[in-house]
Enzyme design. Structure first.
Site, PDB file in Angstrom:
ATOM      1  CD  GLN A  17      -2.964   1.203   2.315  1.00  0.00           C
ATOM      2  OE1 GLN A  17      -3.581   2.415   2.545  1.00  0.00           O
ATOM      3  NE2 GLN A  17      -3.055  -0.069   2.996  1.00  0.00           N
ATOM      4  CD  GLU A 139      -2.173   2.363   8.112  1.00  0.00           C
ATOM      5  OE1 GLU A 139      -2.556   3.296   8.946  1.00  0.00           O
ATOM      6  OE2 GLU A 139      -1.711   2.743   7.265  1.00  0.00           O
ATOM      7  CG  ASP A 168       0.316   0.997   4.782  1.00  0.00           C
ATOM      8  OD1 ASP A 168       1.890   0.794   5.061  1.00  0.00           O
ATOM      9  OD2 ASP A 168      -0.138  -0.117   5.059  1.00  0.00           O
ATOM     10  N   GLY A 247      -9.019  21.519  18.840  1.00  0.00           N
ATOM     11  CA  GLY A 247      -8.553  22.872  18.341  1.00  0.00           C
ATOM     12  C   GLY A 247      -9.183  23.832  19.365  1.00  0.00           C
ATOM     13  N   GLY A 248      -9.252  25.095  19.056  1.00  0.00           N
ATOM     14  CA  GLY A 248      -9.775  26.068  19.653  1.00  0.00           C
ATOM     15  C   GLY A 248     -11.301  26.214  19.715  1.00  0.00           C
TER      16      GLY A 248
END
Length: 415
Positions: A17, A139, A168, A247-248
């Site tokens: 892959q 993977e 991968d 996040g914010g």
């Protein structure tokens, strides 16, 4: 109209892959990708996870579009000469063998440079230089050593690997960028170079926000946007954050109508600060817009579980698509949890070439993922993956071999 990588010839020594993801992307942009395979067997994924007897598996076909296949016995002395001729004619060699395999074949960096000083040799490996550089990586191992698994899942459960193949396919995308960059530099220096994409490095690059959070945690001892705040505890390392946005702008996955029988009847909802008043109006909690306990982002952080529970009471009265339509009308960021079946049936993705139907001479028609990167001057046409050795004679002729020489090499078992 020409393709972005017209004239670039890739010697594809990849399998499974990570490498095929890279070379397929280059092929979609117009590079001539020559996939070298073992006679009689080929890439191991041709037979892995087969759904049609004696046909190349979807695992193989969906990673090897737009390529040509040749079969060469690189252990045969005459076969090795054919490979040397290919090295002299190609711009890039891409490989994802186990560490040291290329050297054991007799194709060290120094030997390749002797044959073609302009050759770019691009490699996928599990680790970069260091104590683990000789280890094989797949993977899920890459997701674990790159930091993804330790930060994925819920805090009261084990580490979790994601269904997205960031180890991968993610590393293959990084390698493709490295190759194109090296090709650009070669236009100025005239020299080839080595390009390395380590799977651990690629996963870590995609997990950079968690490295950010590790440093924040060490400095402050707490991260207010994580669901562990304010009642949970933080240890020495970044914890698993469930469905928090990272996040914010706090976000969470919420139930929608039908969740009892549909495992994907959910929506991702972000309580973006600029549209907080609109959120309050939509869910019928207008008083929150001015209440000191809810009116500001900092005031909301200790109450996120309560807030999302109230929003969920509203989303459970709507299907995920109804909720999305209403929320987008008010510019409230959200997204339905789409199943693979829903994605497969999405006509808009067919129109953009993100989902493509391809016809194969053995397995018939199947769906595949098209080029995720769209260039206005280099549109992508997805063509089927090659049959094993389908282009051997064609490529040999391009190298200058006559029909008689090709037949002699075949008789000798070199091709």
């Amino acid at each position: 109209m020409g393709k972005a990588l017209d004239g670039v010839r890739i010697l594809d020594f990849t399998h499974v892959q990570s490498g095929p993801t890279c070379t397929q992307l280059l092929a979609w942009f117009g590079a001539d990708v020559i996939k070298v395979e073992r006679a009689g067997a080929g890439d191991i994924t041709r037979e892995q996870l087969r759904d049609i007897p004696d046909a190349d598996s979807l695992y193989f076909t969906m990673l090897n579009h737009n390529k040509r296949s040749v079969t060469i016995d690189t252990k045969n002395p005459e076969g090795k000469l054919v490979l040397e001729a290919l090295i002299q004619k190609c711009d890039v060699m891409v490989e994802n063998f186990a560490p040291g395999a290329l050297d054991r074949m007799g194709f060290t960096w120094e030997r390749i440079q002797e044959l073609n000083p302009k050759m770019i040799v691009a490699s996928v490996k599990g680790f970069g230089p260091g104590p683990y550089e000789d280890c094989k990586v797949y993977e899920n191992v890459a997701q674990c050593v790159g930091g993804a698994a330790s930060t994925t899942g819920f805090d009261d459960g084990p580490p979790v690997v994601t269904g997205a193949q960031i180890g991968d396919s993610g590393t293959g995308l990084h390698l493709a960028l490295g190759i194109v960059t090296a090709l650009y530099q070669r236009t100025m220096t005239g020299r080839g170079q080595k390009v390395l994409a380590a799977m651990q490095d690629g996963v870590l690059n995609l997990c950079r926000v968690k490295l950010r959070d590790q440093q924040r945690l060490q400095r402050t001892g707490v991260m207010k946007e994580y669901p562990q705040y304010p009642n949970g505890t933080f240890g020495e390392a970044v914890p698993r954050a469930g469905n928090a946005s990272g996040g914010g702008q706090p976000g969470w996955i919420l139930k929608c109508k039908g969740w009892e029988h549909d495992p994907n009847a959910y929506i991702y909802f972000i309580t973006q600060a600029p549209v907080w008043v609109k959120i309050c109006n939509v869910i019928g909690k207008e008083e929150w817009a001015t209440d000191a306990d809810y009116a500001t982002p900092n005031a909301r952080l200790p109450r996120l579980k309560e807030i999302f529970a109230e929003i969920e009471r509203w989303t459970m009265t709507k299907t995920k698509f109804e909720a999305m339509e209403i929320l987008n009308r008010h510019d409230i960021p959200c997204g339905p949890i789409l199943s693979m079946k829903e994605i497969m049936d999405d006509e808009s993705l067919r129109k953009t070439g993100t989902i493509v139907e391809v016809d194969h001479p053995v397995r018939g028609k199947y769906l595949t993922v098209g080029n995720p990167i769209k260039l206005s001057d280099s549109p992508t046409e997805v063509t089927r993956s090659p049959l094993l050795g389908e282009h051997t004679d064609e490529v040999m002729a391009e190298l200058g071999y006559s029909p008689a020489q090709i037949e002699a090499l075949r008789t000798a078992g070199a091709i």
